[in-house]
Motif scaffolding. Structure first.
Motif, mmCIF file in Angstrom:
data_model
loop_
_atom_site.group_PDB
_atom_site.id
_atom_site.type_symbol
_atom_site.label_atom_id
_atom_site.label_comp_id
_atom_site.label_asym_id
_atom_site.label_seq_id
_atom_site.Cartn_x
_atom_site.Cartn_y
_atom_site.Cartn_z
ATOM 1 N N TYR A 161 42.091 -50.267 -29.078
ATOM 2 C CA TYR A 161 40.922 -50.784 -28.946
ATOM 3 C C TYR A 161 39.859 -49.653 -28.146
ATOM 4 C CZ TYR A 161 42.875 -55.503 -30.075
ATOM 5 O OH TYR A 161 43.519 -56.462 -30.811
ATOM 6 N N CYS A 162 38.534 -49.547 -28.767
ATOM 7 C CA CYS A 162 37.546 -48.944 -27.957
ATOM 8 C C CYS A 162 36.772 -49.978 -27.477
ATOM 9 C CB CYS A 162 36.875 -47.798 -28.684
ATOM 10 S SG CYS A 162 35.927 -48.395 -30.085
ATOM 11 N N ALA A 163 36.194 -49.688 -26.332
ATOM 12 C CA ALA A 163 35.260 -50.354 -25.604
ATOM 13 C C ALA A 163 34.346 -49.493 -24.898
ATOM 14 C CB ALA A 163 36.053 -51.279 -24.608
ATOM 15 N N ARG A 164 33.249 -50.253 -24.596
ATOM 16 C CA ARG A 164 32.152 -49.447 -23.835
ATOM 17 C C ARG A 164 31.569 -50.496 -22.322
ATOM 18 N NH1 ARG A 164 26.998 -47.509 -27.174
ATOM 19 N NH2 ARG A 164 25.800 -49.507 -26.411
ATOM 20 N N ILE A 165 31.173 -49.596 -21.741
ATOM 21 C CA ILE A 165 30.558 -50.307 -20.278
ATOM 22 C C ILE A 165 29.628 -49.368 -19.585
ATOM 23 C CG2 ILE A 165 32.577 -49.440 -18.660
ATOM 24 C CD1 ILE A 165 33.134 -52.237 -17.692
ATOM 25 N N ARG A 166 29.002 -49.953 -18.621
ATOM 26 C CA ARG A 166 27.982 -49.148 -17.924
ATOM 27 C C ARG A 166 28.470 -48.569 -16.697
ATOM 28 N NH1 ARG A 166 22.726 -47.964 -19.547
ATOM 29 N NH2 ARG A 166 22.063 -49.886 -20.706
ATOM 30 N N TYR A 167 29.556 -48.837 -16.605
ATOM 31 C CA TYR A 167 30.395 -48.049 -15.229
ATOM 32 C C TYR A 167 31.927 -47.827 -15.319
ATOM 33 C CZ TYR A 167 31.645 -52.887 -14.427
ATOM 34 O OH TYR A 167 32.040 -54.269 -14.674
ATOM 35 N N HIS A 168 32.379 -47.059 -14.681
ATOM 36 C CA HIS A 168 33.967 -46.680 -14.770
ATOM 37 C C HIS A 168 34.511 -47.858 -14.383
ATOM 38 C CE1 HIS A 168 37.636 -44.467 -12.896
ATOM 39 N NE2 HIS A 168 37.858 -44.937 -14.258
ATOM 40 N N ALA A 195 35.880 -46.232 -23.466
ATOM 41 C CA ALA A 195 37.471 -46.204 -23.087
ATOM 42 C C ALA A 195 38.281 -46.685 -24.348
ATOM 43 C CB ALA A 195 37.444 -47.334 -22.094
ATOM 44 N N TRP A 196 39.409 -46.334 -24.285
ATOM 45 C CA TRP A 196 40.386 -47.010 -25.062
ATOM 46 C C TRP A 196 41.309 -47.703 -24.458
ATOM 47 C CZ3 TRP A 196 40.357 -46.105 -30.139
ATOM 48 C CH2 TRP A 196 39.589 -45.215 -30.821
ATOM 49 N N PHE A 197 41.978 -48.807 -24.959
ATOM 50 C CA PHE A 197 42.736 -49.749 -24.444
ATOM 51 C C PHE A 197 44.028 -49.949 -25.607
ATOM 52 C CE2 PHE A 197 41.142 -51.583 -20.343
ATOM 53 C CZ PHE A 197 39.956 -51.021 -20.488
ATOM 54 N N ARG A 198 44.910 -50.310 -25.156
ATOM 55 C CA ARG A 198 45.926 -50.638 -26.333
ATOM 56 C C ARG A 198 46.799 -52.026 -25.770
ATOM 57 N NH1 ARG A 198 50.509 -46.049 -25.772
ATOM 58 N NH2 ARG A 198 51.560 -46.699 -23.752
ATOM 59 N N GLN A 199 47.293 -52.806 -27.070
ATOM 60 C CA GLN A 199 48.006 -53.914 -26.815
ATOM 61 C C GLN A 199 49.218 -54.106 -27.727
ATOM 62 O OE1 GLN A 199 45.321 -57.438 -27.128
ATOM 63 N NE2 GLN A 199 46.752 -58.556 -25.655
ATOM 64 N N SER A 200 50.341 -54.400 -27.024
ATOM 65 C CA SER A 200 51.582 -54.618 -27.958
ATOM 66 C C SER A 200 51.699 -56.162 -27.972
ATOM 67 C CB SER A 200 52.648 -54.009 -27.159
ATOM 68 O OG SER A 200 52.528 -52.592 -26.903
#
Length: 122
Positions: free
Chosen positions: A95-102, A35-40
């Motif tokens: 940011y990119c991130a990883r997880i085992r489920y949606h 996933a991609w997230f972003r933070q201001s």
């Protein structure tokens, strides 16, 4: 522990396009989502998009679908975020991130990259 590294951020002008990359230190064998997230500054980290590594299924924040495209190199260990028609509201650390489920909740993730800064300004 996998290490995620984002690259591709920078300073762009309104209306420009930019592609971010995220490289994992291992190949995501198994049913992972990336996933991609972003933070201001001063704001919460927000979901941008995610992709099922093997299915290729994609999910987007409602406000971003159509301008952003998430993809991955299924034979490798890289994920991408193509961003078009960028505006000042897209400024932030991505940011990119990883997880085992949606999941679209950043609190569910415990594997993150260090982030890459995107600044959209004239």
């Amino acid at each position: 522990q996998v290490v995620l590294k984002e690259t591709g951020g920078g300073l762009v002008q309104p209306g420009d396009s930019l592609t971010l990359s995220c490289e994992a230190s291992d190949h995501p064998f198994g049913a992972y989502f990336m996933a991609w997230f972003r933070q201001s500054p001063g704001k919460e980290r927000k979901f941008v998009a995610c992709i099922g590594w093997y299915s290729g299924n994609t999910y987007y924040a409602d406000s971003l679908e159509g301008r952003f495209t998430i993809s991955r190199d299924s034979s490798g260990n890289s994920m991408y975020l193509q961003m078009t028609s960028l505006g000042p509201e897209d400024t932030g650390t991505y940011y990119c991130a990883r997880i085992r489920y949606h999941s679209e909740n950043p609190a569910d993730y415990n594997t993150w990259g260090q982030g890459t800064q995107v600044t959209v300004s004239s």
